[in-house]
Design a protein around this motif. Structure first.
Motif, short mmCIF file in Angstrom:
data_model
loop_
_atom_site.label_atom_id
_atom_site.label_comp_id
_atom_site.label_asym_id
_atom_site.label_seq_id
_atom_site.Cartn_x
_atom_site.Cartn_y
_atom_site.Cartn_z
N SER A 171 0.82 -1.21 0.00
CA SER A 171 0.00 0.00 0.00
C SER A 171 0.85 1.26 0.00
CB SER A 171 -0.91 0.01 1.23
OG SER A 171 -0.13 0.15 2.42
N ASN A 172 0.20 2.39 -0.26
CA ASN A 172 0.90 3.67 -0.24
C ASN A 172 1.36 4.00 1.17
OD1 ASN A 172 1.63 6.19 -1.75
ND2 ASN A 172 0.30 7.12 -0.21
N TRP A 175 4.54 2.27 1.69
CA TRP A 175 5.59 2.95 0.92
C TRP A 175 6.09 4.18 1.67
CZ3 TRP A 175 5.99 7.85 -1.25
CH2 TRP A 175 7.07 8.03 -2.13
N HIS A 214 5.04 1.17 -6.42
CA HIS A 214 4.86 2.62 -6.37
C HIS A 214 5.50 3.28 -7.58
CE1 HIS A 214 5.40 6.81 -5.00
NE2 HIS A 214 4.28 6.58 -4.33
N SER A 217 3.27 2.67 -10.49
CA SER A 217 2.04 3.43 -10.30
C SER A 217 2.22 4.88 -10.74
CB SER A 217 1.62 3.38 -8.83
OG SER A 217 0.46 4.16 -8.61
N LYS A 218 3.35 5.48 -10.36
CA LYS A 218 3.64 6.86 -10.77
C LYS A 218 3.74 6.96 -12.30
CE LYS A 218 7.39 7.67 -8.60
NZ LYS A 218 8.60 8.47 -8.25
#
Length: 250
Positions: A171-172, A175, A214, A217-218
């Protein structure tokens, strides 16, 4: 029978015997061969591309519902599915060893692209299924009509799969903890090769999955689904992943 005919007959028998031995070894004693031939190893076909160990005490309707939930996540990410991975459900420890794992996907480039996912009931969730099915879809698009299995780095393969895996370790929030609120983000080179990526403790591996997820995702936020599909298609056609991935977004 002439001497030449006898020699040819012996050679033919030896060749046939050697071929049979190789095939037996492949289908019975290698994980990839065992997965390909799972129907002869005590598994029953539940539906197209889904096999369960004989005597499996799970609920087929729940399995198929979970599989459909995972499938919809893959469709949402890619806009459709070109792959048709084979799912193998097994809780027998001996057979799991033969399969080579209880929550992983093997992709074979034999007369096309074919992915085989082995799962035990412990990992039979929408998150794990979607994660593994994303691997299968990525490999289908990358490796079709190609033999270059090193065309994408492991961190991208796993980072993309994490997009469909909603478990807490990826999850964020996790991160942010790993990176001191984004202040200490490791470079992609630190994610390492496949051997390095999967090394260390479970926590080490989960951290790399989270970091890779992550990063991807970015990239997806900037490039979207169309950028992803273009990237996979162009890499499949032989272009450099790094040059495409790190190109300035339009």
């Amino acid at each position: 029978m002439t001497k030449l005919k006898r020699i040819l007959l012996i050679a033919t028998v030896l060749l046939a015997s050697a071929t049979a031995a190789v095939m037996i070894y492949f289908f019975w004693f290698t994980p990839s061969g065992y997965r390909i031939s799972v129907s002869i190893h005590g598994f029953s076909k539940l539906t197209d591309h889904v096999y369960v160990e004989n005597g499996w005490n799970g609920k087929p309707e729940e399995l198929l519902a979970t599989l459909e939930e995972a499938r919809q996540r893959v469709i949402e990410l890619f806009g459709g599915m070109e792959s048709a991975p084979t799912l193998i459900i097994c809780d027998n420890e001996h057979k799991i060893k033969r399969l080579g794992g209880d929550h992983d996907t093997m992709t074979l480039l034999i007369n096309g692209v074919h992915s085989y996912t082995s799962l035990s009931s412990e990992f039979l969730t929408a998150d794990v299924l979607a994660h593994e099915m994303t691997h299968a879809e990525t490999h289908q698009r990358i490796y079709q009509n190609s033999t270059d299995t090193s065309s994408i780095p492991i961190w991208f393969d796993e980072g993309l799969a994490v997009q469909n895996d909603y478990r807490e370790p990826y999850s964020n929030e996790t991160w942010l903890k790993l990176t001191d609120n984004g202040q200490n983000i490791p470079s992609l080179s630190e994610y390492g090769s496949g051997e390095t990526f999967f090394s260390g403790s479970t926590e080490d591996r989960r951290a790399r999955y989270c970091l890779a997820g992550h990063e991807v995702s970015k990239w997806l936020e900037k490039n979207g689904r169309s950028g992803l599909l273009s990237l996979l298609k162009r890499v499949n056609q032989g272009e450099s992943f790094s040059e495409l991935y790190f190109a300035v977004s339009p």
